[in-house]
Scaffold this motif. Structure first.
Motif, PDB file in Angstrom:
ATOM      1  N   TYR A 275       0.789  -1.221   0.000  1.00  0.00           N
ATOM      2  CA  TYR A 275       0.000   0.000   0.000  1.00  0.00           C
ATOM      3  C   TYR A 275       0.825   1.277   0.000  1.00  0.00           C
ATOM      4  O   TYR A 275       0.271   2.351   0.104  1.00  0.00           O
ATOM      5  CB  TYR A 275      -0.928   0.010   1.221  1.00  0.00           C
TER       6      TYR A 275
ATOM      7  N   TRP B  23       0.194   5.383  -8.194  1.00  0.00           N
ATOM      8  CA  TRP B  23       0.272   4.226  -9.089  1.00  0.00           C
ATOM      9  C   TRP B  23       1.325   4.472 -10.160  1.00  0.00           C
ATOM     10  O   TRP B  23       2.159   3.611 -10.441  1.00  0.00           O
ATOM     11  CB  TRP B  23      -1.105   3.968  -9.719  1.00  0.00           C
TER      12      TRP B  23
ATOM     13  N   VAL C 104       0.602  -3.593  -8.903  1.00  0.00           N
ATOM     14  CA  VAL C 104       0.142  -2.406  -8.198  1.00  0.00           C
ATOM     15  C   VAL C 104      -1.346  -2.174  -8.466  1.00  0.00           C
ATOM     16  O   VAL C 104      -1.821  -2.330  -9.583  1.00  0.00           O
ATOM     17  CB  VAL C 104       1.009  -1.181  -8.569  1.00  0.00           C
TER      18      VAL C 104
ATOM     19  N   VAL D 199      -2.943   1.715  -3.526  1.00  0.00           N
ATOM     20  CA  VAL D 199      -1.733   2.527  -3.381  1.00  0.00           C
ATOM     21  C   VAL D 199      -2.047   4.020  -3.201  1.00  0.00           C
ATOM     22  O   VAL D 199      -1.148   4.807  -2.951  1.00  0.00           O
ATOM     23  CB  VAL D 199      -0.763   2.254  -4.543  1.00  0.00           C
TER      24      VAL D 199
END
Length: 161
Positions: free
Chosen positions: A50, A81, A70, A75
Motif C-alpha cells: 500500500y 500508481w 500495483v 496505493v
C-alpha cells in the motif's frame, strides 16, 4: 539439472511457470528476496502493498520481485500508481495491475513494461461495460472517466444492510 554446490535449486524452471503471485505474506521482504533468487521464475507482488516508497520501493531495491501488481485503489490513486510504475521501469521490473481492469487497462497502456491486466469475470455481474479485445490485446476505453460503467441496480442487489 543440478547446479554448482551451494546454488539454489531451480526445480520450477522446466515447468515454465509465468510467475508466482503473492507467494508469501506481504510483509516478508526477506522471504520474497530469497524466493525470487532461488526459484528460477518471477515472483509477483503488490496486491497487498500500500505504499510507494516503504513497500514497493523496498521490494524493488531488494530484487524481491520481477513483477509488480500495483492496485490504484490500494496505493492511493493514479499519481502514486504511476510513481510505482516509474520505479518498476527503472528497476527493469514488469507491471501487471491488480483488479479494476477497465481503469488499469488505460493506466497500463503507456507503461513500457506493462504485461497483463488482471481479468476478474465475477465483476461483470455488477457492470454494464465490458473489456474490448482487439488483435489479442485489451483496448483502453474511449469514454470519459475511468471506463467503468457500474450497474447501480446490480450493486443494490449486493448491498449489505
Amino acid at each position: 539439472m543440478p547446479g554448482r554446490r551451494g546454488d539454489p535449486p531451480r526445480s520450477y524452471e522446466p515447468l515454465d511457470i509465468a510467475w508466482f503471485e503473492e507467494p508469501l505474506p506481504a510483509d516478508d521482504l526477506a522471504g520474497h528476496r530469497r524466493m525470487s533468487a532461488s526459484i528460477g521464475g518471477p515472483v509477483a507482488v503488490g496486491e497487498s502493498l500500500y505504499s510507494v516508497l516503504q513497500r514497493f520501493g523496498a521490494y524493488l531495491a531488494a530484487g524481491a520481485a520481477r513483477i509488480v501488481q500495483v492496485d490504484v485503489a490500494h496505493v492511493g490513486g493514479i499519481t502514486p500508481w504511476l510513481k510505482v510504475t516509474h520505479v518498476a521501469e527503472a528497476c527493469n521490473v514488469a507491471v501487471s495491475p491488480h483488479f479494476l481492469m477497465k481503469l488499469h487497462v488505460s493506466l497500463a497502456a503507456p507503461v513500457p513494461d506493462g504485461i497483463f491486466v488482471e481479468r476478474i469475470p465475477q465483476l461483470q455481474a455488477i457492470k454494464h461495460s465490458t473489456l474490448t479485445i482487439e488483435g489479442g490485446c485489451l483496448a483502453a476505453p474511449d469514454v470519459p472517466g475511468i471506463g467503468i460503467d457500474w450497474n447501480p441496480d446490480a450493486l443494490d442487489d449486493h448491498r449489505v444492510v
